[in-house]
Design a protein around this motif. Structure first.
Motif, mmCIF file in Angstrom:
data_model
loop_
_atom_site.group_PDB
_atom_site.id
_atom_site.type_symbol
_atom_site.label_atom_id
_atom_site.label_comp_id
_atom_site.label_asym_id
_atom_site.label_seq_id
_atom_site.Cartn_x
_atom_site.Cartn_y
_atom_site.Cartn_z
ATOM 1 N N THR A 90 0.859 -1.183 0.000
ATOM 2 C CA THR A 90 0.000 0.000 0.000
ATOM 3 C C THR A 90 0.892 1.229 0.000
ATOM 4 O O THR A 90 2.102 1.144 0.227
ATOM 5 C CB THR A 90 -0.906 0.034 1.244
ATOM 6 O OG1 THR A 90 -0.066 0.182 2.409
ATOM 7 C CG2 THR A 90 -1.729 -1.249 1.364
ATOM 8 N N ASP A 91 0.293 2.391 -0.230
ATOM 9 C CA ASP A 91 1.074 3.627 -0.196
ATOM 10 C C ASP A 91 1.677 3.861 1.185
ATOM 11 O O ASP A 91 2.830 4.297 1.311
ATOM 12 C CB ASP A 91 0.190 4.814 -0.586
ATOM 13 C CG ASP A 91 -0.205 4.790 -2.056
ATOM 14 O OD1 ASP A 91 0.329 3.930 -2.808
ATOM 15 O OD2 ASP A 91 -1.040 5.621 -2.450
ATOM 16 N N ARG A 94 5.627 4.246 2.154
ATOM 17 C CA ARG A 94 6.204 5.405 2.854
ATOM 18 C C ARG A 94 6.993 4.957 4.079
ATOM 19 O O ARG A 94 8.072 5.497 4.365
ATOM 20 C CB ARG A 94 5.084 6.368 3.256
ATOM 21 C CG ARG A 94 4.489 7.142 2.083
ATOM 22 C CD ARG A 94 3.615 8.289 2.567
ATOM 23 N NE ARG A 94 2.422 7.813 3.270
ATOM 24 C CZ ARG A 94 1.264 7.562 2.690
ATOM 25 N NH1 ARG A 94 1.125 7.713 1.370
ATOM 26 N NH2 ARG A 94 0.223 7.154 3.393
ATOM 27 N N GLY A 133 5.246 4.347 -3.313
ATOM 28 C CA GLY A 133 3.843 3.951 -3.265
ATOM 29 C C GLY A 133 3.629 2.515 -3.695
ATOM 30 O O GLY A 133 4.584 1.762 -3.935
ATOM 31 N N SER A 134 2.389 2.138 -3.787
ATOM 32 C CA SER A 134 2.033 0.822 -4.303
ATOM 33 C C SER A 134 2.380 0.764 -5.784
ATOM 34 O O SER A 134 2.576 1.811 -6.423
ATOM 35 C CB SER A 134 0.548 0.570 -4.110
ATOM 36 O OG SER A 134 -0.207 1.438 -4.942
ATOM 37 N N THR A 169 0.145 3.079 -7.714
ATOM 38 C CA THR A 169 0.458 4.487 -7.514
ATOM 39 C C THR A 169 1.695 4.895 -8.302
ATOM 40 O O THR A 169 1.715 5.946 -8.962
ATOM 41 C CB THR A 169 0.663 4.782 -6.021
ATOM 42 O OG1 THR A 169 -0.566 4.556 -5.330
ATOM 43 C CG2 THR A 169 1.109 6.213 -5.798
#
Length: 441
Positions: A276-277, A281, A376-377, A380
């Motif tokens: 996931t984003d 991060r 990001g993913s 993304t």
């Protein structure tokens, strides 16, 4: 929609590689080069890129061992990779300041033959006498003279590549001899930089000339690229900065009778992927702390302060003393030292940042040296890459993984398929040469 161009950069002399990662491997063993090049080829990248290090960096009189130490010869590695790859372009950085046109042209023409037309040449100039000490041509040239020599170097190399037209030699099997035109390979060039004549030894290669890449960001560098290059590297990976660079360089092409499609702009980019984003991060922060350990932070600080700061605590505050202004005697062979044109102003900016966020030395260096372009993913990152290319912030990206040699694997397996689904990246190579991959035919 514009088609995206992607290339893979094999990390060379740098401090961004995370050596503590269990998957981190050698930067010398051939298997590392093979893994990254074959991964990029599996993902249908345009080219594999190998930078150049003509002298190991030093700091305080010792080899800067927080960087990758050691750099094999570019041509040797690329020639070996030609035997274990089939379609991906093979590009390397070769210096125009310390080499000679005949030697470089002969090597690239040979590589283009060995690879069936996949050779690319990143033309650079050398800026310091420190590197020049490894060569007969000691010292350095002022910036305007460096680009003057580089452009003359390029024109001379082109004369050598073009000295064979493709039909000079015909085999006469009846007599068991070869018949050649009298002017086959003949060349003659005389100017203030080069005074040479003779016969070029390599017949015309599949591309005729290697694809020409250039990485200068100065006004002279941009003009040189507009006049001579097929692709230019950029360090601007954001929308506004990328668009400004893109617009500036592309508008220069008309004065040389060239169109926008004849020069590709390719920013260098790093990436961190996650499920996931938020996961990406978090992973990015971990990687940044791995990339900038305590000793690395102090070394970076010394490059700006131009003095020995080894007694400082990387988890403590920035020095109260100011940088020493003048010739940098601490760091040798680092391009980043040149970026600090006003060390006192940069130090003030760092102090303001540290005070505003209550940052230690290490935390400041982590912030000011951040180089993670895409975080990001896979969805993304694929979307961000496509958005920047479609908005003319670049024609694609040169990706620099933080782990060698397997750091590109996840991108190839997750991001590339999403770009292919969008119809903005090839699913198969349409041509066989690097020039065809880049749409330069």
């Amino acid at each position: 929609m514009k088609q995206i161009h992607l290339a893979a950069h094999f990390p060379g002399v740098n401090n961004t590689t995370v050596w503590s990662d269990p998957q981190a491997g050698s930067h010398i063993e051939f298997s590392s080069f093979v893994h990254l090049a074959q991964t990029a080829e599996r993902a249908k990248f345009d080219f594999f890129f190998l930078a150049e290090g003509l002298r190991l960096r030093e700091q305080n009189g010792r080899i800067y061992d927080l960087d990758v130490v050691g750099r094999p010869d570019t041509f040797t590695v690329l020639a070996a990779l030609a035997a274990v790859t089939r379609r991906i372009g093979l590009t390397g950085t070769i210096n125009s300041t310390f080499n000679e046109p005949y030697e470089v042209a002969r090597q690239f023409a040979s590589l283009d033959h060995l690879s069936d037309g996949r050779a690319g040449w990143n033309v650079v100039t050398s800026w310091d006498a420190f590197t020049g000490e490894n060569f007969r041509r000691g010292g350095f040239l002022p910036q305007d003279q460096r680009y003057d020599r580089a452009e003359t170097f390029m024109r001379t190399a082109w004369e050598l590549f073009d000295s064979w037209h493709g039909d000079e030699i015909v085999a006469d099997k009846a007599s068991g001899t070869f018949l050649s035109r009298p002017d086959a390979g003949a060349f003659e060039h005389h100017d203030k930089h080069f005074d040479i004549s003779g016969r070029f030894t390599v017949p015309r290669s599949p591309q005729g000339r290697p694809v020409i890449l250039q990485a200068g960001d100065s006004d002279e560098g941009r003009e040189f690229a507009a006049a001579t290059a097929d692709a230019i590297f950029s360090r601007y990976g954001t929308l506004e900065a990328g668009q400004a660079f893109y617009t500036d360089v592309k508008r220069r092409l008309a004065r040389y009778g060239r169109t926008h499609e004849q020069l590709k702009i390719l920013p260098a980019a790093t990436f961190v992927l996650g499920d996931t984003d938020a996961d990406a991060r978090e992973r990015a922060m971990v990687i940044r702390r791995q990339q900038v350990g305590g000793q690395t932070a102090i070394k970076f600080l010394e490059q700006l302060w131009n003095r020995d700061l080894s007694e400082y605590d990387p988890d403590g505050p920035l020095p109260r003393i100011d940088p020493l202004v003048g010739e940098n005697t601490v760091a040798k062979g680092r391009a980043s030292v040149r970026m600090y044109r006003d060390p006192l102003a940069t130090a003030r900016e760092w102090r303001e940042l540290a005070e505003a966020k209550n940052l230690s030395i290490r935390e400041v260096i982590i912030e000011v040296t951040a180089r993670q372009t895409f975080i990001g993913s896979p969805a993304t990152v694929a979307g961000s890459i496509n958005d920047l290319v479609q908005a003319d912030a670049g024609d694609g990206f040169i990706l620099v993984p933080h782990v060698t040699p397997g750091g590109l694997d996840e991108f190839a397996d997750t991001v590339v398929p999403l770009l292919q689904e969008r119809g903005v990246f090839r699913t198969e190579y349409a041509g066989s040469t690097l020039r065809e991959h880049l749409g330069l035919t």
